[in-house]
Motif scaffolding. Sequence first.
Motif, PDB file in Angstrom:
ATOM      1  N   UNK A  93      -1.569  19.578  -3.321  1.00  8.40           N
ATOM      2  CA  UNK A  93      -2.106  17.959  -3.014  1.00  8.40           C
ATOM      3  C   UNK A  93      -1.704  17.948  -1.550  1.00  8.40           C
ATOM      4  N   UNK A  94      -3.003  17.363  -1.263  1.00 10.36           N
ATOM      5  CA  UNK A  94      -3.171  16.742  -0.023  1.00 10.36           C
ATOM      6  C   UNK A  94      -1.805  15.170  -0.165  1.00 10.36           C
ATOM      7  N   UNK A  95      -1.819  14.517   0.864  1.00  9.74           N
ATOM      8  CA  UNK A  95      -1.008  13.536   0.937  1.00  9.74           C
ATOM      9  C   UNK A  95      -2.163  11.945  -0.036  1.00  9.74           C
ATOM     10  N   UNK A  96      -1.542  11.408  -0.926  1.00  9.64           N
ATOM     11  CA  UNK A  96      -3.006  10.702  -1.570  1.00  9.64           C
ATOM     12  C   UNK A  96      -3.467   9.814  -0.193  1.00  9.64           C
ATOM     13  N   UNK A  97      -4.711   9.421  -0.673  1.00  3.14           N
ATOM     14  CA  UNK A  97      -5.435   7.836  -0.098  1.00  3.14           C
ATOM     15  C   UNK A  97      -5.001   6.988  -0.371  1.00  3.14           C
ATOM     16  N   UNK A  98      -4.602   6.090  -0.306  1.00  3.96           N
ATOM     17  CA  UNK A  98      -4.816   4.612  -0.527  1.00  3.96           C
ATOM     18  C   UNK A  98      -5.299   3.541   0.358  1.00  3.96           C
ATOM     19  N   UNK A  99      -6.294   3.681   0.512  1.00  2.00           N
ATOM     20  CA  UNK A  99      -7.256   2.564   1.571  1.00  2.00           C
ATOM     21  C   UNK A  99      -8.276   1.248   0.752  1.00  2.00           C
ATOM     22  N   UNK A 156       1.001  -1.302  -0.085  1.00  2.00           N
ATOM     23  CA  UNK A 156      -0.173   0.099   0.287  1.00  2.00           C
ATOM     24  C   UNK A 156       0.792   1.459  -0.256  1.00  2.00           C
ATOM     25  N   UNK A 157       2.466   0.905   0.546  1.00  2.00           N
ATOM     26  CA  UNK A 157       3.559   2.550   0.507  1.00  2.00           C
ATOM     27  C   UNK A 157       3.515   2.502  -0.814  1.00  2.00           C
ATOM     28  N   UNK A 158       3.976   1.429  -1.679  1.00  2.00           N
ATOM     29  CA  UNK A 158       4.469   1.358  -2.600  1.00  2.00           C
ATOM     30  C   UNK A 158       2.943   2.167  -3.723  1.00  2.00           C
ATOM     31  N   UNK A 159       2.174   1.947  -3.588  1.00  2.00           N
ATOM     32  CA  UNK A 159       1.105   2.551  -3.598  1.00  2.00           C
ATOM     33  C   UNK A 159       0.860   3.693  -3.737  1.00  2.00           C
ATOM     34  N   UNK A 160       1.050   4.438  -3.106  1.00  2.00           N
ATOM     35  CA  UNK A 160       0.653   5.349  -2.278  1.00  2.00           C
ATOM     36  C   UNK A 160       1.634   6.427  -3.048  1.00  2.00           C
ATOM     37  N   UNK A 161       3.516   5.691  -2.907  1.00  2.00           N
ATOM     38  CA  UNK A 161       4.678   6.722  -3.613  1.00  2.00           C
ATOM     39  C   UNK A 161       3.736   7.007  -4.995  1.00  2.00           C
ATOM     40  N   UNK A 162       3.739   6.059  -5.664  1.00  2.00           N
ATOM     41  CA  UNK A 162       3.153   6.008  -7.236  1.00  2.00           C
ATOM     42  C   UNK A 162       2.548   7.137  -7.657  1.00  2.00           C
ATOM     43  N   UNK A 163       1.269   7.156  -6.472  1.00  2.00           N
ATOM     44  CA  UNK A 163      -0.331   7.774  -6.837  1.00  2.00           C
ATOM     45  C   UNK A 163       0.366   9.254  -6.368  1.00  2.00           C
ATOM     46  N   UNK A 210      -7.458   8.094  -4.873  1.00  2.00           N
ATOM     47  CA  UNK A 210      -7.149   9.305  -5.062  1.00  2.00           C
ATOM     48  C   UNK A 210      -6.329  10.462  -4.285  1.00  2.00           C
ATOM     49  N   UNK A 211      -6.815  11.600  -5.278  1.00  2.00           N
ATOM     50  CA  UNK A 211      -5.516  12.674  -4.978  1.00  2.00           C
ATOM     51  C   UNK A 211      -6.973  13.632  -4.375  1.00  2.00           C
ATOM     52  N   UNK A 212      -6.530  14.590  -3.346  1.00  2.00           N
ATOM     53  CA  UNK A 212      -7.446  15.988  -3.614  1.00  2.00           C
ATOM     54  C   UNK A 212      -6.574  17.202  -3.486  1.00  2.00           C
ATOM     55  N   UNK A 213      -7.264  18.260  -3.555  1.00  2.00           N
ATOM     56  CA  UNK A 213      -6.044  19.171  -4.187  1.00  2.00           C
ATOM     57  C   UNK A 213      -6.306  20.213  -3.577  1.00  2.00           C
ATOM     58  N   UNK A 214      -5.119  21.262  -3.135  1.00  2.00           N
ATOM     59  CA  UNK A 214      -5.788  22.519  -2.423  1.00  2.00           C
ATOM     60  C   UNK A 214      -5.215  24.314  -3.199  1.00  2.00           C
ATOM     61  N   UNK A 221       0.044  12.101  -8.555  1.00  2.00           N
ATOM     62  CA  UNK A 221      -1.284  13.857  -8.134  1.00  2.00           C
ATOM     63  C   UNK A 221       0.011  14.837  -8.681  1.00  2.00           C
ATOM     64  N   UNK A 222       1.502  14.868  -7.706  1.00  2.00           N
ATOM     65  CA  UNK A 222       2.373  15.575  -7.741  1.00  2.00           C
ATOM     66  C   UNK A 222       2.590  16.326  -9.082  1.00  2.00           C
ATOM     67  N   UNK A 223       2.601  15.236 -10.075  1.00  2.00           N
ATOM     68  CA  UNK A 223       2.509  15.563 -11.488  1.00  2.00           C
ATOM     69  C   UNK A 223       1.238  16.871 -12.268  1.00  2.00           C
ATOM     70  N   UNK A 224       0.284  16.552 -11.645  1.00  2.00           N
ATOM     71  CA  UNK A 224      -1.241  16.891 -11.859  1.00  2.00           C
ATOM     72  C   UNK A 224      -1.576  18.341 -11.603  1.00  2.00           C
ATOM     73  N   UNK A 225      -1.286  17.947 -10.182  1.00  2.00           N
ATOM     74  CA  UNK A 225      -0.805  19.405  -8.952  1.00  2.00           C
ATOM     75  C   UNK A 225       0.107  20.165 -10.309  1.00  2.00           C
ATOM     76  N   UNK A 226       0.655  19.472 -10.712  1.00  2.00           N
ATOM     77  CA  UNK A 226       2.006  20.384 -11.345  1.00  2.00           C
ATOM     78  C   UNK A 226       1.464  21.482 -12.372  1.00  2.00           C
ATOM     79  N   UNK A 227       0.969  20.088 -13.742  1.00  2.00           N
ATOM     80  CA  UNK A 227       0.345  20.694 -14.632  1.00  2.00           C
ATOM     81  C   UNK A 227      -0.858  21.997 -14.542  1.00  2.00           C
TER      82      UNK A 227
END
Length: 195
Positions: free
Chosen positions: A36-42, A8-15, A163-167, A19-25
Amino acid sequence: MKYTDLQIDGLREMINIGGGNAATSISKMVDEKIDMKIPEVAILSYQELYQKVMADDVEVYGVISKIVGEYQGAILFVVTDQAIDQLAGLILKGTEASWDVKLSAVSELSNIIANSFLNAIGRLLDVQLISSLPQVKNDFFGALISSAYLAFDQYDEQVMVIRNEFTYAEKKLDASLFLIPEEGVLDNLIKSLGV
């Protein structure tokens, strides 16, 4: 559905990378810093999903793009009316616009987000991933999210929520980006990550 904490940590890091790339775009497109908040993988039941993320009877817009490439699934960008107004205001720089124009702007933004997200993950895994043209749906959150998971053969009572959440300007943007993999794709992603 059982995954180790390390997986799950590996998936979270991938997300986080996607997500960081998406937020930059988004930031580049709207010329404002989007965080972007720390992504949720649950792994959650639908009931937990509706309690933690959003009530099932909240009316939202979902912009869904199918993933094309080695891994199949979809990117679902869920936004409330208020978030559409916020995003459209950033994109259109305060220009008055009809609801259809705002929705079109957010749909285009979603397309950029999905492809930025997938490009980053594709580079990480050394595969090519792109998204199809987005489709916009207006429905209750519960109907939208459950139909998206069912479309990719996920019939379990519990779902892996990624999921990723943005602010922006320290305000929560009521928008979430969900990665919904086709059945079996999560296991393949975990193998590719080597965890």
